[in-house]
Every structure is written in C-alpha cells, then in structure tokens.
Design a protein around this motif. Structure first.
Motif, PDB file in Angstrom:
ATOM      1  N   LEU A  58       0.839  -1.209   0.000  1.00 28.73           N
ATOM      2  CA  LEU A  58       0.000   0.000   0.000  1.00 28.73           C
ATOM      3  C   LEU A  58       0.871   1.255   0.000  1.00 28.73           C
ATOM      4  O   LEU A  58       0.587   2.222  -0.720  1.00 28.73           O
ATOM      5  CB  LEU A  58      -0.935   0.008   1.213  1.00 28.73           C
ATOM      6  CG  LEU A  58      -2.073  -1.010   1.180  1.00 28.73           C
ATOM      7  CD1 LEU A  58      -2.825  -1.000   2.506  1.00 28.73           C
ATOM      8  CD2 LEU A  58      -3.010  -0.745   0.022  1.00 28.73           C
ATOM      9  N   CYS A  63      -0.541   4.850  -0.693  1.00 33.04           N
ATOM     10  CA  CYS A  63      -1.382   4.883   0.511  1.00 33.04           C
ATOM     11  C   CYS A  63      -0.440   4.784   1.705  1.00 33.04           C
ATOM     12  O   CYS A  63      -0.236   3.715   2.271  1.00 33.04           O
ATOM     13  CB  CYS A  63      -2.376   3.722   0.478  1.00 33.04           C
ATOM     14  SG  CYS A  63      -3.448   3.591   1.913  1.00 33.04           S
ATOM     15  N   CYS A  68      -5.229   6.053   5.749  1.00 35.35           N
ATOM     16  CA  CYS A  68      -5.441   5.348   4.480  1.00 35.35           C
ATOM     17  C   CYS A  68      -5.300   3.842   4.684  1.00 35.35           C
ATOM     18  O   CYS A  68      -6.117   3.062   4.182  1.00 35.35           O
ATOM     19  CB  CYS A  68      -4.446   5.863   3.437  1.00 35.35           C
ATOM     20  SG  CYS A  68      -4.639   5.077   1.827  1.00 35.35           S
ATOM     21  N   THR A  71      -8.241   2.498   6.672  1.00 35.70           N
ATOM     22  CA  THR A  71      -9.430   2.485   5.824  1.00 35.70           C
ATOM     23  C   THR A  71      -9.379   1.294   4.879  1.00 35.70           C
ATOM     24  O   THR A  71     -10.386   0.612   4.668  1.00 35.70           O
ATOM     25  CB  THR A  71      -9.543   3.796   5.021  1.00 35.70           C
ATOM     26  OG1 THR A  71      -9.618   4.886   5.931  1.00 35.70           O
ATOM     27  CG2 THR A  71     -10.755   3.803   4.120  1.00 35.70           C
ATOM     28  N   TYR A  72      -8.214   1.022   4.316  1.00 38.87           N
ATOM     29  CA  TYR A  72      -8.059  -0.103   3.406  1.00 38.87           C
ATOM     30  C   TYR A  72      -8.432  -1.412   4.108  1.00 38.87           C
ATOM     31  O   TYR A  72      -9.217  -2.206   3.581  1.00 38.87           O
ATOM     32  CB  TYR A  72      -6.619  -0.178   2.889  1.00 38.87           C
ATOM     33  CG  TYR A  72      -6.432  -1.246   1.839  1.00 38.87           C
ATOM     34  CD1 TYR A  72      -6.605  -0.956   0.495  1.00 38.87           C
ATOM     35  CD2 TYR A  72      -6.093  -2.546   2.197  1.00 38.87           C
ATOM     36  CE1 TYR A  72      -6.446  -1.932  -0.473  1.00 38.87           C
ATOM     37  CE2 TYR A  72      -5.941  -3.534   1.235  1.00 38.87           C
ATOM     38  CZ  TYR A  72      -6.119  -3.227  -0.095  1.00 38.87           C
ATOM     39  OH  TYR A  72      -5.974  -4.200  -1.041  1.00 38.87           O
ATOM     40  N   CYS A  75     -12.174  -1.659   4.818  1.00 37.41           N
ATOM     41  CA  CYS A  75     -12.922  -2.019   3.610  1.00 37.41           C
ATOM     42  C   CYS A  75     -12.734  -3.498   3.294  1.00 37.41           C
ATOM     43  O   CYS A  75     -13.686  -4.188   2.908  1.00 37.41           O
ATOM     44  CB  CYS A  75     -12.458  -1.163   2.432  1.00 37.41           C
ATOM     45  SG  CYS A  75     -12.873   0.582   2.602  1.00 37.41           S
ATOM     46  N   GLU A  76     -11.531  -3.993   3.445  1.00 39.93           N
ATOM     47  CA  GLU A  76     -11.244  -5.402   3.183  1.00 39.93           C
ATOM     48  C   GLU A  76     -12.042  -6.309   4.118  1.00 39.93           C
ATOM     49  O   GLU A  76     -12.549  -7.357   3.700  1.00 39.93           O
ATOM     50  CB  GLU A  76      -9.750  -5.667   3.352  1.00 39.93           C
ATOM     51  CG  GLU A  76      -9.344  -7.082   3.024  1.00 39.93           C
ATOM     52  CD  GLU A  76      -7.852  -7.298   3.194  1.00 39.93           C
ATOM     53  OE1 GLU A  76      -7.229  -7.787   2.252  1.00 39.93           O
ATOM     54  OE2 GLU A  76      -7.320  -6.964   4.275  1.00 39.93           O
ATOM     55  N   CYS A  85     -14.048   3.323   0.152  1.00 46.39           N
ATOM     56  CA  CYS A  85     -13.397   2.075  -0.249  1.00 46.39           C
ATOM     57  C   CYS A  85     -12.976   2.060  -1.717  1.00 46.39           C
ATOM     58  O   CYS A  85     -12.628   1.004  -2.257  1.00 46.39           O
ATOM     59  CB  CYS A  85     -14.321   0.897   0.037  1.00 46.39           C
ATOM     60  SG  CYS A  85     -14.611   0.631   1.788  1.00 46.39           S
ATOM     61  N   PHE A  87     -10.237   3.188  -3.142  1.00 46.78           N
ATOM     62  CA  PHE A  87      -8.842   2.742  -3.264  1.00 46.78           C
ATOM     63  C   PHE A  87      -8.752   1.231  -3.110  1.00 46.78           C
ATOM     64  O   PHE A  87      -8.030   0.558  -3.845  1.00 46.78           O
ATOM     65  CB  PHE A  87      -7.951   3.442  -2.231  1.00 46.78           C
ATOM     66  CG  PHE A  87      -6.484   3.141  -2.405  1.00 46.78           C
ATOM     67  CD1 PHE A  87      -5.715   3.859  -3.310  1.00 46.78           C
ATOM     68  CD2 PHE A  87      -5.868   2.137  -1.676  1.00 46.78           C
ATOM     69  CE1 PHE A  87      -4.372   3.582  -3.485  1.00 46.78           C
ATOM     70  CE2 PHE A  87      -4.525   1.856  -1.851  1.00 46.78           C
ATOM     71  CZ  PHE A  87      -3.778   2.580  -2.755  1.00 46.78           C
ATOM     72  N   TYR A  88      -9.508   0.671  -2.176  1.00 50.76           N
ATOM     73  CA  TYR A  88      -9.519  -0.778  -1.969  1.00 50.76           C
ATOM     74  C   TYR A  88     -10.043  -1.497  -3.207  1.00 50.76           C
ATOM     75  O   TYR A  88      -9.489  -2.516  -3.622  1.00 50.76           O
ATOM     76  CB  TYR A  88     -10.368  -1.145  -0.743  1.00 50.76           C
ATOM     77  CG  TYR A  88     -10.629  -2.626  -0.609  1.00 50.76           C
ATOM     78  CD1 TYR A  88      -9.618  -3.493  -0.245  1.00 50.76           C
ATOM     79  CD2 TYR A  88     -11.884  -3.158  -0.881  1.00 50.76           C
ATOM     80  CE1 TYR A  88      -9.835  -4.855  -0.145  1.00 50.76           C
ATOM     81  CE2 TYR A  88     -12.117  -4.513  -0.778  1.00 50.76           C
ATOM     82  CZ  TYR A  88     -11.090  -5.360  -0.405  1.00 50.76           C
ATOM     83  OH  TYR A  88     -11.320  -6.714  -0.310  1.00 50.76           O
TER      84      TYR A  88
END
Length: 94
Positions: A58, A63, A68, A71-72, A75-76, A85, A87-88
């Motif tokens: 990342l 990221c 960031c 957040t990733y 979302c995962e 989400c 970027f994810y």
C-alpha cells in the motif's frame, strides 16, 4: 547343549524386548508421520506477516498514511463501504 526351543525362546524374548523399547521411545502414538521432510512443505504466512506485506505494498502504491491504511483494512474486512473504499476496490491485494 542348548535345545532348539531355548534358542527360539531367547530370540523371541529379544524381539519382544526390542519392540517394547522402540514403543517406549515413541511419544506420538496415533499420529501420522509425514513422508516428505518438513522443510519441503510450503509454509503459509501468518496474519501479521500478511498485514506487513499488504501495508508495504500500500505504501508503494501511495497509501502511506495511517488513516489510508486503516481504511483499506476496514474495507477489506467489510467494516466500511461506499466511496471511502474506492482505493480498496481499485487495488485489491491478496
């Protein structure tokens, strides 16, 4: 002169004693013995190793802030959805 039955008895006693000694050395009764050496088996990465690998990837993708990265992972894990989400969704790392 030793009789044949005495020799057989001595041989049988020696085999029984050897079997008992070998059995006493075994502390893993009932478990399977792997055929291949343990070093040849692939090792899967731990969750911590995976997290470090994903975090490094990342950072490489841009990221690089704590928010960031958190957040990733949110979302995962399905704890966060929507625009946050994006970027994810564009960089799914496995």
């Amino acid at each position: 002169m030793v009789t044949r039955s005495a020799v057989r008895f001595a041989a049988l006693a020696a085999m029984c004693a050897g079997t008992l000694l070998l059995g006493a050395c075994s502390d893993n009764e009932g478990t399977a013995v792997p055929v291949a050496p343990a070093a040849a088996q692939p090792q899967s990465e731990t969750p911590q190793e995976r997290s470090i690998r994903v975090r490094d990837e990342l950072t490489r993708l841009g990221c690089d802030t704590n928010s960031c990265i958190q957040t990733y992972f949110a979302c995962e894990d399905g704890l966060l959805a929507g625009e946050a989400c994006e970027f994810y969704r564009t960089h799914p790392l496995k």
